[in-house]
Enzyme design. Structure first.
Site, short mmCIF file in Angstrom:
data_model
loop_
_atom_site.label_atom_id
_atom_site.label_comp_id
_atom_site.label_asym_id
_atom_site.label_seq_id
_atom_site.Cartn_x
_atom_site.Cartn_y
_atom_site.Cartn_z
N TRP A 109 0.81 -1.17 0.03
CA TRP A 109 0.09 0.04 -0.07
C TRP A 109 0.98 1.26 -0.04
O TRP A 109 0.74 2.12 0.93
CB TRP A 109 -0.70 -0.01 1.32
CG TRP A 109 -1.96 -1.08 1.07
CD1 TRP A 109 -2.31 -1.75 -0.17
CD2 TRP A 109 -2.64 -1.66 2.16
NE1 TRP A 109 -3.45 -2.88 0.51
CE2 TRP A 109 -3.62 -2.63 1.70
CE3 TRP A 109 -2.87 -1.40 3.47
CZ2 TRP A 109 -4.61 -3.31 2.48
CZ3 TRP A 109 -3.97 -2.10 4.47
CH2 TRP A 109 -4.56 -3.12 3.77
N ASP A 130 4.74 -6.16 -9.18
CA ASP A 130 3.35 -6.63 -8.73
C ASP A 130 2.13 -6.09 -9.95
O ASP A 130 2.21 -5.07 -10.41
CB ASP A 130 3.12 -5.93 -7.34
CG ASP A 130 1.88 -6.18 -6.92
OD1 ASP A 130 1.66 -7.54 -6.66
OD2 ASP A 130 0.89 -5.53 -6.64
N ASP A 177 0.01 -14.76 -2.20
CA ASP A 177 -1.47 -14.74 -2.83
C ASP A 177 -2.30 -15.79 -2.74
O ASP A 177 -3.31 -15.73 -2.71
CB ASP A 177 -1.22 -14.19 -3.96
CG ASP A 177 -0.92 -12.69 -4.16
OD1 ASP A 177 -1.03 -11.99 -3.19
OD2 ASP A 177 -0.28 -12.05 -5.06
N ARG A 202 0.42 -16.25 5.29
CA ARG A 202 1.59 -15.41 5.68
C ARG A 202 1.91 -15.66 7.19
O ARG A 202 2.24 -14.68 8.05
CB ARG A 202 1.27 -13.92 5.57
CG ARG A 202 0.54 -13.82 4.14
CD ARG A 202 0.00 -12.45 3.72
NE ARG A 202 -0.26 -12.24 2.21
CZ ARG A 202 -0.83 -11.20 1.68
NH1 ARG A 202 -1.23 -10.25 2.46
NH2 ARG A 202 -1.09 -11.16 0.46
N HIS A 250 -2.10 -5.57 -14.80
CA HIS A 250 -3.02 -4.46 -14.56
C HIS A 250 -2.24 -3.03 -14.86
O HIS A 250 -3.29 -2.10 -14.68
CB HIS A 250 -3.36 -4.49 -13.18
CG HIS A 250 -4.16 -5.52 -12.90
ND1 HIS A 250 -5.77 -5.78 -13.24
CD2 HIS A 250 -3.89 -6.71 -12.30
CE1 HIS A 250 -6.03 -7.06 -12.94
NE2 HIS A 250 -4.87 -7.63 -12.34
N GLU A 306 4.26 -10.19 -12.42
CA GLU A 306 3.09 -11.01 -12.11
C GLU A 306 1.97 -10.95 -13.08
O GLU A 306 1.28 -9.83 -13.26
CB GLU A 306 2.40 -10.38 -10.69
CG GLU A 306 1.57 -11.13 -10.05
CD GLU A 306 0.47 -10.73 -9.07
OE1 GLU A 306 -0.16 -11.48 -8.53
OE2 GLU A 306 0.58 -9.44 -9.08
N ASN A 323 1.25 -0.15 -10.40
CA ASN A 323 -0.12 -0.08 -10.84
C ASN A 323 -0.84 1.06 -10.20
O ASN A 323 -1.79 1.93 -10.62
CB ASN A 323 -0.91 -1.40 -10.67
CG ASN A 323 -2.16 -1.14 -11.06
OD1 ASN A 323 -2.45 -0.94 -12.31
ND2 ASN A 323 -3.17 -1.37 -10.43
N GLY A 334 -3.74 -18.58 -16.41
CA GLY A 334 -3.33 -20.04 -16.74
C GLY A 334 -3.52 -20.57 -18.08
O GLY A 334 -3.23 -21.62 -18.63
#
Ligand SMILES: *[C@@H]1O[C@H](CO)[C@@H](O)[C@H](O)[C@H]1NC(C)=O
Ligand SMILES: *[C@@H]1O[C@H](CO)[C@@H](O)[C@H](O)[C@H]1NC(C)=O
Ligand SMILES: *[C@@H]1O[C@H](CO)[C@@H](O)[C@H](O)[C@H]1NC(C)=O
Ligand SMILES: *[C@@H]1O[C@H](CO)[C@@H](O)[C@H](O)[C@H]1NC(C)=O
Ligand SMILES: *[C@@H]1O[C@H](CO)[C@@H](O)[C@H](O)[C@H]1NC(C)=O
Ligand SMILES: *[C@@H]1O[C@H](CO)[C@@H](O)[C@H](O)[C@H]1NC(C)=O
Ligand SMILES: *[C@@H]1O[C@H](CO)[C@@H](O)[C@H](O)[C@H]1NC(C)=O
Ligand SMILES: *[C@@H]1O[C@H](CO)[C@@H](O)[C@H](O)[C@H]1NC(C)=O
Ligand SMILES: *[C@@H]1O[C@H](CO)[C@@H](O)[C@H](O)[C@H]1NC(C)=O
Ligand SMILES: *[C@@H]1O[C@H](CO)[C@@H](O)[C@H](O)[C@H]1NC(C)=O
Length: 537
Positions: free
Chosen positions: A101, A227, A318, A365, A231, A251, A139, A255
């Site tokens: 963030w 990351d 993730d 995590r 996007h 990233e 992003n 698939g």
């Protein structure tokens, strides 16, 4: 070794091909993914418990003190959480312990330490001839909001993107197959607004370009993970990577072969974590077939133009932990073997080696210190042995054009339960079989090729030796679903890997009589009977 690679890198840079050099150097690396907040605390304490959603207070200093744990497992690079300053708020979805963030790109995240701590981490890694890969978010910037729409963002709080002109106007990502929608709208607008940067805008692209150039230089970063690369607009990516001057994984969470491979074939990204193998790999260990994994392997080989620049993984921060759906450690050993012995770079997420079993985010995590950094853990030992063997074979074959790293793994045998492959040139090959039967797997013999007649070979995980037959086949003593990985015994000369060995046939015979003596065949039923039948043949 580092000085050698640096000299080569410097020479290549003079020749104007520094990017190619760093990609080639990365290919021989093995990467351990660290979530900084959850890896090690500054005081090294292992008793602290913490809430899944907030800071657990791991730090760069703590990580430095525990680098032995990682390097002793044979890893030669680490990937760490994003390093920049994040929002401080406690939100409806927790605090920014994960680092995604961003608030100020020009300040480091003080929860993890100081700029000097981050420099020390980089120095300590380089002293060990290890590489530093840093996760970066391009992003979006982040701000807490109260779910009123459109999010009332205070743009002046962002550095350097302190004006709303740098951002797309708000819309929610809702169409996951419409690239305009998933690239220009805002991801997951709940409690935290991920204000979406106009990366297609020259000014924004230039600002991110000069930022990453400085970040890489300031902390001697060797590689990036980008990351949410899917996007941002396509054209932004190669420019950003070029500006960074280092190798990058982007990233790309899909698939689908065409969606995935085009990032490479169109020159948008040098490498990606291998989401193509990820899904069929999970399926093969969850009631599916190894045949389907083999099919996707061929498709990826056809569709992508450099599978050696992909990172094989079965866990990350993730995705639910591998063990969250299957507790069998033997299955996890096979998955670990695939990750390390596949084409491309092994990518192991912290805690995988401790068989952690958390499900979706944030339960995947778990603080690593709860394992007490147990180096005797079974999967730690599997990762250690296979990484070290891989490192050794890479070093042995590093001067040939036909190196281990650049030779495409050949499928030797595949059926529902087995995938056997040979990777590396003759003399520097590793022949492996992964199986999906789990610890209830039968005892049987499997004859697999890949060597030359009379070769003395050793199975790395059991340190048992066998001589290849007249056709170069090796008899594998399959038992309890254990994976197998063989190389020439002579390749291990001078290393600590399997410095004491045992004949494989004798060891298997001892195993069976011990199992019979202990009555282990009870409850295994048909599997064991099947095994004995094969022995009788
Ligand atoms: C982490 O540090 C914060 C701030 O110093 C403190 O409030 C919190 O209790 C700590 N958490 C843990 C798990 O130690
Ligand atoms: C955004 O879209 C997702 C579906 O993609 C939906 O689940 C979510 O509720 C939406 N959020 C808002 C704030 O509109
Ligand atoms: C794709 O998404 C954009 C942005 O949300 C939208 O304007 C456009 O109509 C969508 N295209 C299609 C074909 O749905
Ligand atoms: C890099 O270091 C310089 C000198 O300390 C500093 O001015 C600059 O902000 C730093 N850049 C980044 C991206 O950290
Ligand atoms: C893959 O394709 C891209 C784009 O054409 C190119 O830049 C890259 O060098 C290719 N990689 C290999 C290994 O051929
Ligand atoms: C997950 O691991 C913990 C600690 O080893 C164990 O207590 C728990 O039973 C496991 N949960 C599942 C679902 O396997
Ligand atoms: C470490 O792992 C080994 C092997 O699984 C186990 O026997 C031992 O009890 C573990 N030690 C700790 C402190 O958990
Ligand atoms: C190959 O690896 C060996 C052993 O690590 C090393 O001594 C040698 O310098 C390497 N050669 C090249 C060309 O990198
Ligand atoms: C040798 O191994 C191959 C697989 O690599 C297998 O197809 C073949 O049947 C084996 N030969 C014998 C005699 O078992
Ligand atoms: C064999 O390897 C072990 C570690 O795996 C090491 O402790 C031992 O010293 C080695 N022995 C020899 C003779 O190299």
């Amino acid at each position: 070794m580092l000085s050698t690679s640096l000299t080569v890198a410097a020479a290549m840079a003079l020749m104007g091909v520094s990017d190619a050099a760093s990609l080639e150097q990365w290919k021989s690396r093995s990467i351990y993914q660290v979530m900084v907040d959850r890896f090690a605390r500054t005081d090294g304490s292992t008793t602290a418990t913490c809430d899944d959603y907030v800071f657990c207070n791991g730090s760069w200093a703590g990580l430095i003190d525990k680098l032995d744990y990682i390097s002793d497992m044979g890893f030669t690079a680490i990937q760490i959480s994003p390093v920049v300053e994040n929002i401080e708020d406690d939100t409806g979805v927790g605090t920014a312990y994960h680092g995604y963030w961003s608030k100020d790109l020009y300040a480091v995240n003080s929860h993890f330490g100081t700029a000097d701590d981050l420099k020390s981490l980089s120095d300590e890694l380089h002293k060990r001839d290890m590489y530093l890969m840093v996760d970066v978010v391009v992003n979006n910037m982040a701000q807490k909001f109260d779910n009123t729409l459109p999010p009332p963002i205070e743009y002046s709080e962002f550095e350097p993107f302190d004006n709303e002109d740098y951002f797309h106007t708000y819309c929610n990502v809702t169409e996951w197959t419409n690239s305009t929608n998933y690239q220009n709208c805002w991801l997951y607008p709940y409690a935290v607004a991920l204000a979406d940067l106009r990366t297609e805008d020259q000014t924004v692209s230039d600002m991110l370009g000069s930022w990453i150039k400085e970040l890489v230089a300031n902390y001697s970063i060797d590689g990036l993970r980008i990351d949410a690369a899917k996007h941002v607009n396509d054209d932004f990516l190669p420019t950003f990577v070029q500006n960074s001057g280092v190798f990058a994984f982007g990233e790309v969470l899909t698939g689908l072969v065409e969606d995935f491979c085009r990032y490479q074939t169109k020159g948008l990204l040098p490498g990606m974590p291998n989401y193509l193998h990820y899904y069929p790999l999970l399926a093969a260990f969850d009631g599916g077939s190894m045949n389907d994994l083999a099919t996707v392997r061929s498709q990826a080989q056809e569709g992508c133009n450099d599978t050696m620049a992909l990172g094989t993984f079965v866990e990350n921060h993730d995705m639910p932990r591998f063990a969250s759906t299957n507790e069998d450690v033997v299955i996890a050993k096979n998955a670990m073997a695939y990750v390390i012995l596949n084409d491309g770079m092994p990518l192991v997420y912290q805690g995988q080696e401790q068989h952690f079993n958390g499900s979706g985010t944030p339960f995947n995590r778990e603080p690593l210190w709860h394992s007490e950094y147990n180096t005797s853990a079974e999967l730690y030992q599997v990762a250690r042995t296979l990484n070290k063997a891989r490192n050794q074979i890479i070093a042995l074959s590093n001067s040939s054009t036909d190196s281990y790293v650049n030779s495409v793994a050949k499928t030797l045998f595949v059926d529902i339960n087995h995938l056997c492959m040979s990777k590396g040139p003759d003399g520097a090959q590793i022949v492996s079989c992964i199986v999906n039967q789990g610890s209830g797997g039968a005892e049987y013999e499997l004859s697999v090729g890949g060597f030359s007649a009379g070769d003395e070979v050793v199975e790395l995980l059991s340190c048992t030796t066998t001589t290849a037959d007249g056709t170069g086949n090796v008899t594998m003593y399959m038992n309890k679903g254990e994976p197998k990985a063989y190389t020439l015994l002579a390749n291990l000369d001078g290393t600590e890997i399997c410095n004491s060995t045992k004949d494989a046939a004798e060891a298997a015979a001892e195993d069976s009589s011990a199992a019979a003596g202990l009555g282990m065949s009870f409850g295994m039923g048909a599997a064991v009977v099947f095994g004995w039948l094969l022995y009788a043949l």
